[in-house]
Motif scaffolding. Structure first.
Motif, PDB file in Angstrom:
ATOM      1  N   GLU A  86      79.706  48.448  44.004  1.00  0.00           N
ATOM      2  CA  GLU A  86      80.935  48.179  44.757  1.00  0.00           C
ATOM      3  C   GLU A  86      82.032  47.651  43.841  1.00  0.00           C
ATOM      4  O   GLU A  86      83.208  48.024  43.978  1.00  0.00           O
ATOM      5  CB  GLU A  86      80.658  47.160  45.867  1.00  0.00           C
ATOM      6  CG  GLU A  86      79.737  47.649  46.982  1.00  0.00           C
ATOM      7  CD  GLU A  86      78.266  47.597  46.589  1.00  0.00           C
ATOM      8  OE1 GLU A  86      77.947  47.074  45.479  1.00  0.00           O
ATOM      9  OE2 GLU A  86      77.432  48.077  47.380  1.00  0.00           O
ATOM     10  N   ASP A  87      81.658  46.783  42.897  1.00  0.00           N
ATOM     11  CA  ASP A  87      82.647  46.241  41.959  1.00  0.00           C
ATOM     12  C   ASP A  87      83.189  47.341  41.047  1.00  0.00           C
ATOM     13  O   ASP A  87      84.387  47.405  40.762  1.00  0.00           O
ATOM     14  CB  ASP A  87      82.032  45.131  41.109  1.00  0.00           C
ATOM     15  CG  ASP A  87      81.747  43.886  41.924  1.00  0.00           C
ATOM     16  OD1 ASP A  87      82.550  43.575  42.830  1.00  0.00           O
ATOM     17  OD2 ASP A  87      80.723  43.234  41.671  1.00  0.00           O
ATOM     18  N   LYS A  88      82.309  48.211  40.569  1.00  0.00           N
ATOM     19  CA  LYS A  88      82.744  49.302  39.693  1.00  0.00           C
ATOM     20  C   LYS A  88      83.687  50.243  40.435  1.00  0.00           C
ATOM     21  O   LYS A  88      84.715  50.666  39.894  1.00  0.00           O
ATOM     22  CB  LYS A  88      81.535  50.070  39.159  1.00  0.00           C
ATOM     23  CG  LYS A  88      80.687  49.279  38.183  1.00  0.00           C
ATOM     24  CD  LYS A  88      79.565  50.132  37.612  1.00  0.00           C
ATOM     25  CE  LYS A  88      78.750  49.349  36.594  1.00  0.00           C
ATOM     26  NZ  LYS A  88      77.650  50.160  36.007  1.00  0.00           N
ATOM     27  N   LEU A  89      83.349  50.573  41.648  1.00  0.00           N
ATOM     28  CA  LEU A  89      84.199  51.479  42.421  1.00  0.00           C
ATOM     29  C   LEU A  89      85.566  50.859  42.678  1.00  0.00           C
ATOM     30  O   LEU A  89      86.595  51.540  42.604  1.00  0.00           O
ATOM     31  CB  LEU A  89      83.524  51.846  43.746  1.00  0.00           C
ATOM     32  CG  LEU A  89      82.263  52.711  43.640  1.00  0.00           C
ATOM     33  CD1 LEU A  89      81.647  52.914  45.017  1.00  0.00           C
ATOM     34  CD2 LEU A  89      82.587  54.061  43.004  1.00  0.00           C
ATOM     35  N   LEU A  90      85.570  49.556  42.972  1.00  0.00           N
ATOM     36  CA  LEU A  90      86.843  48.861  43.194  1.00  0.00           C
ATOM     37  C   LEU A  90      87.674  48.861  41.912  1.00  0.00           C
ATOM     38  O   LEU A  90      88.879  49.151  41.936  1.00  0.00           O
ATOM     39  CB  LEU A  90      86.582  47.426  43.658  1.00  0.00           C
ATOM     40  CG  LEU A  90      87.819  46.560  43.922  1.00  0.00           C
ATOM     41  CD1 LEU A  90      88.690  47.177  45.012  1.00  0.00           C
ATOM     42  CD2 LEU A  90      87.393  45.146  44.318  1.00  0.00           C
ATOM     43  N   GLY A  91      87.040  48.564  40.784  1.00  0.00           N
ATOM     44  CA  GLY A  91      87.763  48.525  39.521  1.00  0.00           C
ATOM     45  C   GLY A  91      88.284  49.881  39.096  1.00  0.00           C
ATOM     46  O   GLY A  91      89.407  50.002  38.591  1.00  0.00           O
ATOM     47  N   LEU A  92      87.491  50.914  39.307  1.00  0.00           N
ATOM     48  CA  LEU A  92      87.887  52.245  38.853  1.00  0.00           C
ATOM     49  C   LEU A  92      88.933  52.905  39.749  1.00  0.00           C
ATOM     50  O   LEU A  92      89.359  54.021  39.467  1.00  0.00           O
ATOM     51  CB  LEU A  92      86.645  53.137  38.737  1.00  0.00           C
ATOM     52  CG  LEU A  92      85.697  52.749  37.590  1.00  0.00           C
ATOM     53  CD1 LEU A  92      84.412  53.558  37.652  1.00  0.00           C
ATOM     54  CD2 LEU A  92      86.373  52.927  36.231  1.00  0.00           C
ATOM     55  N   GLN A  93      89.358  52.198  40.778  1.00  0.00           N
ATOM     56  CA  GLN A  93      90.503  52.693  41.549  1.00  0.00           C
ATOM     57  C   GLN A  93      91.780  52.630  40.731  1.00  0.00           C
ATOM     58  O   GLN A  93      92.722  53.376  40.974  1.00  0.00           O
ATOM     59  CB  GLN A  93      90.660  51.881  42.830  1.00  0.00           C
ATOM     60  CG  GLN A  93      89.577  52.145  43.866  1.00  0.00           C
ATOM     61  CD  GLN A  93      89.774  51.336  45.131  1.00  0.00           C
ATOM     62  OE1 GLN A  93      90.824  50.736  45.359  1.00  0.00           O
ATOM     63  NE2 GLN A  93      88.765  51.297  45.991  1.00  0.00           N
ATOM     64  N   PHE A  94      91.829  51.712  39.742  1.00  0.00           N
ATOM     65  CA  PHE A  94      93.031  51.609  38.905  1.00  0.00           C
ATOM     66  C   PHE A  94      92.687  51.650  37.414  1.00  0.00           C
ATOM     67  O   PHE A  94      93.521  52.051  36.596  1.00  0.00           O
ATOM     68  CB  PHE A  94      93.792  50.306  39.201  1.00  0.00           C
ATOM     69  CG  PHE A  94      93.015  49.062  38.912  1.00  0.00           C
ATOM     70  CD1 PHE A  94      93.022  48.503  37.642  1.00  0.00           C
ATOM     71  CD2 PHE A  94      92.263  48.447  39.900  1.00  0.00           C
ATOM     72  CE1 PHE A  94      92.298  47.349  37.369  1.00  0.00           C
ATOM     73  CE2 PHE A  94      91.527  47.297  39.639  1.00  0.00           C
ATOM     74  CZ  PHE A  94      91.552  46.742  38.359  1.00  0.00           C
ATOM     75  N   ALA A  95      91.457  51.237  37.042  1.00  0.00           N
ATOM     76  CA  ALA A  95      91.081  51.181  35.630  1.00  0.00           C
ATOM     77  C   ALA A  95      90.574  52.541  35.156  1.00  0.00           C
ATOM     78  O   ALA A  95      90.204  53.411  35.953  1.00  0.00           O
ATOM     79  CB  ALA A  95      90.017  50.115  35.410  1.00  0.00           C
ATOM     80  N   ASP A  96      90.533  52.718  33.834  1.00  0.00           N
ATOM     81  CA  ASP A  96      90.104  53.978  33.233  1.00  0.00           C
ATOM     82  C   ASP A  96      88.667  53.921  32.729  1.00  0.00           C
ATOM     83  O   ASP A  96      88.074  54.965  32.452  1.00  0.00           O
ATOM     84  CB  ASP A  96      91.051  54.324  32.078  1.00  0.00           C
ATOM     85  CG  ASP A  96      92.491  54.443  32.542  1.00  0.00           C
ATOM     86  OD1 ASP A  96      92.879  55.537  32.955  1.00  0.00           O
ATOM     87  OD2 ASP A  96      93.218  53.430  32.504  1.00  0.00           O
ATOM     88  N   ASP A  97      88.110  52.728  32.604  1.00  0.00           N
ATOM     89  CA  ASP A  97      86.717  52.582  32.189  1.00  0.00           C
ATOM     90  C   ASP A  97      86.241  51.198  32.597  1.00  0.00           C
ATOM     91  O   ASP A  97      87.044  50.301  32.877  1.00  0.00           O
ATOM     92  CB  ASP A  97      86.587  52.780  30.671  1.00  0.00           C
ATOM     93  CG  ASP A  97      85.160  53.147  30.258  1.00  0.00           C
ATOM     94  OD1 ASP A  97      84.270  53.177  31.134  1.00  0.00           O
ATOM     95  OD2 ASP A  97      84.950  53.410  29.057  1.00  0.00           O
ATOM     96  N   TYR A  98      84.909  51.039  32.632  1.00  0.00           N
ATOM     97  CA  TYR A  98      84.303  49.795  33.118  1.00  0.00           C
ATOM     98  C   TYR A  98      83.071  49.522  32.266  1.00  0.00           C
ATOM     99  O   TYR A  98      82.160  50.347  32.196  1.00  0.00           O
ATOM    100  CB  TYR A  98      83.915  49.981  34.590  1.00  0.00           C
ATOM    101  CG  TYR A  98      83.532  48.725  35.346  1.00  0.00           C
ATOM    102  CD1 TYR A  98      84.365  48.229  36.344  1.00  0.00           C
ATOM    103  CD2 TYR A  98      82.328  48.066  35.107  1.00  0.00           C
ATOM    104  CE1 TYR A  98      84.007  47.095  37.077  1.00  0.00           C
ATOM    105  CE2 TYR A  98      81.961  46.941  35.816  1.00  0.00           C
ATOM    106  CZ  TYR A  98      82.808  46.457  36.805  1.00  0.00           C
ATOM    107  OH  TYR A  98      82.461  45.337  37.534  1.00  0.00           O
TER     108      TYR A  98
END
Length: 226
Positions: A86-98
């Motif tokens: 869930e955190d990765k999906l939230l972050g990748l809404q605007f970020a390019d990598d995680y």
């Protein structure tokens, strides 16, 4: 090759010193901030952002969304000890990598290189602008070749100028410029872009009232001839 600039946002002093030293050893110029409060003022002058999610005050998700709005073309790499999907999906809404903590410095550097290649950040010749200016898109600088001094532009002024220079001799509508720089649709009657263009002309034109660099194409938009 111009030095690639990293904006690194991390509140942990031990991790921050370690990552900053490692990246600088690899040839990057690193600006390290311990919070994201003023990061949106700095982001346009960098080639990539490394952003920790767990920050004091504004959390990394909020900071990242602000940075992407301020400089849509600058890639963002998120760092987090939170590995939930869930955190990765939230972050990748605007970020390019995680990247999840703990991580190996070689992996972080490799991820940064991939983002830089994707964004096109790399060596380039300065672009001549008018009779006296040279713009280094990779280095995010504008040099007055007559005085030898750097022209100080705000983040938005630089982003607008870079938008023109990536589309030389092409007429850009207000909608196209607004979408590229602010990441949102232009609203008819909004004077924001016009004000920024006026300030840019004051810094770059010999006679701002009769511009030779940033042309107004009546009824359509603007153009920079090279």
């Amino acid at each position: 090759m111009p030095t690639r600039r990293v904006l690194y946002i991390e509140d942990n002093p031990e991790i921050g010193r370690w990552v900053k030293a490692d990246l600088e050893r690899r040839g990057y110029a690193v600006q390290w901030l311990m919070s994201g409060e003023d990061a949106d003022r700095e982001v346009a002058r960098h080639d990539v952002v490394i952003l920790d999610i767990m920050l004091p005050g504004l959390d990394g998700f909020t900071v990242g969304q602000r940075l992407k709005k301020a400089a849509p073309a600058v890639p963002i790499l998120l760092l987090s000890a939170r590995g939930a999907v869930e955190d990765k999906l939230l972050g990748l809404q605007f970020a390019d990598d995680y990247v999840t903590k703990p991580f190996h410095p070689d992996e972080l550097a490799a991820r940064v290189e991939v983002l830089l290649r994707r964004s096109g950040a790399g060596p380039s010749e300065p672009i001549k602008l008018g009779q006296r200016f040279a713009v280094d898109l990779a280095g995010h600088t504008v040099l007055d070749e007559v005085t030898g001094e750097e022209v100080e532009l705000t983040a938005k002024q630089y982003q607008i100028l870079a938008c023109f220079l990536r589309n030389p001799n092409r007429i850009l509508t207000k909608d196209q410029i607004f979408e590229a720089v602010w990441g949102e649709p232009y609203i008819e009657g909004d004077k924001t872009l016009m004000v920024h263009i006026r300030h840019l002309r004051m810094k770059l034109e010999c006679d701002p009232s009769d511009p030779e660099i940033i042309e107004t194409v009546r009824g359509i938009g603007y153009r920079v001839r090279l």
